[in-house]
Design an enzyme around this catalytic site. Structure first.
Site, PDB file in Angstrom:
ATOM      1  CG  HIS A  77      -2.144  -0.774   1.103  1.00 39.12           C
ATOM      2  ND1 HIS A  77      -2.113  -2.145   0.626  1.00 39.12           N
ATOM      3  CD2 HIS A  77      -3.317  -0.296   0.973  1.00 39.12           C
ATOM      4  CE1 HIS A  77      -3.405  -2.652   0.809  1.00 39.12           C
ATOM      5  NE2 HIS A  77      -4.234  -1.421   1.111  1.00 39.12           N
TER       6      HIS A  77
HETATM    7  N1  LIG Z   1     -12.656  -8.964   1.389  1.00 41.38           N
HETATM    8  C1  LIG Z   1     -13.631  -8.092   1.406  1.00 41.38           C
HETATM    9  N2  LIG Z   1     -14.806  -8.645   0.834  1.00 41.38           N
HETATM   10  C2  LIG Z   1     -15.703  -7.803   0.538  1.00 41.38           C
HETATM   11  N3  LIG Z   1     -15.690  -6.634   1.048  1.00 41.38           N
HETATM   12  C3  LIG Z   1     -14.779  -5.893   1.514  1.00 41.38           C
HETATM   13  C4  LIG Z   1     -13.599  -6.683   1.674  1.00 41.38           C
HETATM   14  N4  LIG Z   1     -12.786  -6.004   2.283  1.00 41.38           N
HETATM   15  C5  LIG Z   1     -13.166  -4.773   2.342  1.00 41.38           C
HETATM   16  N5  LIG Z   1     -14.337  -4.698   1.791  1.00 41.38           N
HETATM   17  C6  LIG Z   1     -15.271  -3.632   1.994  1.00 41.38           C
HETATM   18  O1  LIG Z   1     -14.352  -2.335   1.479  1.00 41.38           O
HETATM   19  C7  LIG Z   1     -14.775  -1.533   2.211  1.00 41.38           C
HETATM   20  C8  LIG Z   1     -13.600  -0.615   2.589  1.00 41.38           C
HETATM   21  O2  LIG Z   1     -13.182  -0.007   1.121  1.00 41.38           O
HETATM   22  P1  LIG Z   1     -12.090   0.970   1.289  1.00 41.38           P
HETATM   23  O3  LIG Z   1     -12.110   1.725  -0.280  1.00 41.38           O
HETATM   24  O4  LIG Z   1     -12.040   1.991   2.451  1.00 41.38           O
HETATM   25  O5  LIG Z   1     -10.788   0.070   1.247  1.00 41.38           O
HETATM   26  P2  LIG Z   1      -9.466  -0.060   2.245  1.00 41.38           P
HETATM   27  O6  LIG Z   1     -10.018  -1.129   3.213  1.00 41.38           O
HETATM   28  O7  LIG Z   1      -9.256   1.260   2.663  1.00 41.38           O
HETATM   29  O8  LIG Z   1      -8.666  -0.750   1.015  1.00 41.38           O
HETATM   30  P3  LIG Z   1      -7.154  -1.506   1.339  1.00 41.38           P
HETATM   31  O9  LIG Z   1      -7.498  -2.793   1.438  1.00 41.38           O
HETATM   32  O10 LIG Z   1      -6.489  -0.876   0.242  1.00 41.38           O
HETATM   33  O11 LIG Z   1      -6.560  -0.692   2.737  1.00 41.38           O
HETATM   34  C9  LIG Z   1     -15.087  -2.059   3.415  1.00 41.38           C
HETATM   35  O12 LIG Z   1     -16.077  -1.180   4.356  1.00 41.38           O
HETATM   36  C10 LIG Z   1     -15.988  -3.219   3.052  1.00 41.38           C
HETATM   37  O13 LIG Z   1     -17.324  -3.155   2.893  1.00 41.38           O
END
Ligand SMILES: Nc1ncnc2c1ncn2[C@@H]1O[C@H](COP(=O)(O)OP(=O)(O)OP(=O)(O)O)[C@@H](O)[C@H]1O
Ligand SMILES: [Mg+2]
Lengths: 198, 122
Positions: B10
């Site tokens: 990241h």
């Molecule tokens: N493995 C997964 N399966 C389904 N939905 C997921 C999964 N991981 C995260 N999410 C969804 O993605 C959302 C978060 O999206 P966001 O754009 O903030 O990504 P992030 O978690 O910051 O990304 P990164 O993995 O790059 O850190 C969560 O609230 C959830 O609904």
């Protein structure tokens, strides 16, 4: 039934909601994530509308494919591959349908399968999968309502996160709405708001 | 068959840092990285991952990553790429280091995968 025009309108309404609520989505992502869900998604939806406005869209499938490509290349967080996969599955599911007979439920059903595969989450893991699962089931029974969407989004609050950033918090993730579920709520509210599709 | 290593993180500096660490013991192993978003913010980028796969001189890629979306974006690239990519759900630093050191020593893939097995954390 979906058409190029009403599908594009749906995505425009979704983009408007994401832009208006960008800060709120970041706020939902702050206690149980890294505070970027709104910014991530807004970057994607803005690029998506740019692409859609420029593209020569001949079919509903073209709309979803164009949308998916923009989201996949621009989002930069989990929302990118997740919404991107969902939209790609909608493109595939609408491709071989007669142009005047593309219903929304089978598309959401295909997307949900894609989401489950992409993220490895199951219902109850406190992810957007929870909302898509409930909406998929609701749509099978008839037109989706705002109350059903709200109930689906709210259902993530008491859950303990098992996937994504929130899962690192364990029990501390309980009591917060899942940000991806909130944005998925906007997506489905936009479908209802469009008014013509279902 | 030649193998290359791909590091996806990241954060650009984490990817660069892992590269620095493992390159020291693997001078002859192709290593490429994809760190951060397109504008070097925190996140992962399909474009950067695709380019790191294409520019890697290995015939097949051993891929290591840190968190959530890195894996999902790697999976997407794997579906689109012609190159075979082996994805390991192991600790990023230790996993990439293990693979680099063993590739440099001329070990085969089954041996490397056996060594990676206890490093599985996700
Ligand atoms: N493995 C997964 N399966 C389904 N939905 C997921 C999964 N991981 C995260 N999410 C969804 O993605 C959302 C978060 O999206 P966001 O754009 O903030 O990504 P992030 O978690 O910051 O990304 P990164 O993995 O790059 O850190 C969560 O609230 C959830 O609904
Ligand atoms: Mg986030």
């Amino acid at each position: 039934m979906l058409t190029v025009a009403n599908t594009t309108k749906w995505l425009q309404l979704f983009t408007d909601q994401v832009n208006t609520n960008q800060d709120a989505l970041n706020q939902y992502d702050t206690p149980i994530g890294d505070g970027d869900h709104g910014s991530n998604l807004a970057r994607g939806t803005t690029a998506m509308m740019d692409s859609l406005n420029k593209a020569d869209l001949k079919s509903v499938s073209d709309v979803w494919k164009t949308a998916a490509m923009a989201i996949i290349s621009k989002v930069g967080g989990a929302a990118g591959p997740l919404y991107g996969t969902a939209f790609l599955e909608m493109a595939k599911a609408s491709k071989d349908r007669p142009a005047d007979d593309i219903a929304v439920q089978p598309l959401i059903d295909a997307s949900l399968k894609g989401l489950l595969k992409r993220g490895g989450a199951v219902p109850g893991d406190k992810t957007m999968v929870d909302v898509w699962t409930d909406v998929d089931a609701d749509l099978e029974k008839g037109p989706l309502t705002s109350d059903q969407v709200k109930t689906a989004v709210e259902s993530t609050k008491p859950m303990e996160a098992k996937k994504g950033r929130a899962s690192y918090l364990g029990k501390d993730s309980v009591g917060h709405l899942d940000p991806g579920s909130v944005s998925s709520g906007f997506f489905f509210e936009s479908l209802i708001q469009e008014g013509e599709i279902q | 068959m030649s193998y290359g290593i791909l590091v996806v993180s990241h954060v650009k500096e984490i990817a660069d840092g892992v590269l620095k660490l493992i390159a020291q013991v693997a001078a002859d192993v192709p290593i490429t990285t994809a760190g951060g978003t397109d504008d070097d913010g925190i996140g992962t980028s399909v474009a950067k991952i695709t380019s790191a796969v294409e520019h890697n001189e290995g015939d097949e890629i051993l891929a290591f990553y840190d968190l959530g979306s890195a894996k999902m974006n790697l999976d997407m690239v794997m579906e689109l790429s012609d190159k075979k990519i082996h994805l390991y759900n192991v600790a990023l630093v230790e996993g990439a280091y293990t693979a680099a050191a063993l590739l440099q020593a001329g070990q085969d893939l089954p041996t490397i995968e056996k060594q990676l097995q206890p490093l599985k954390i996700k």
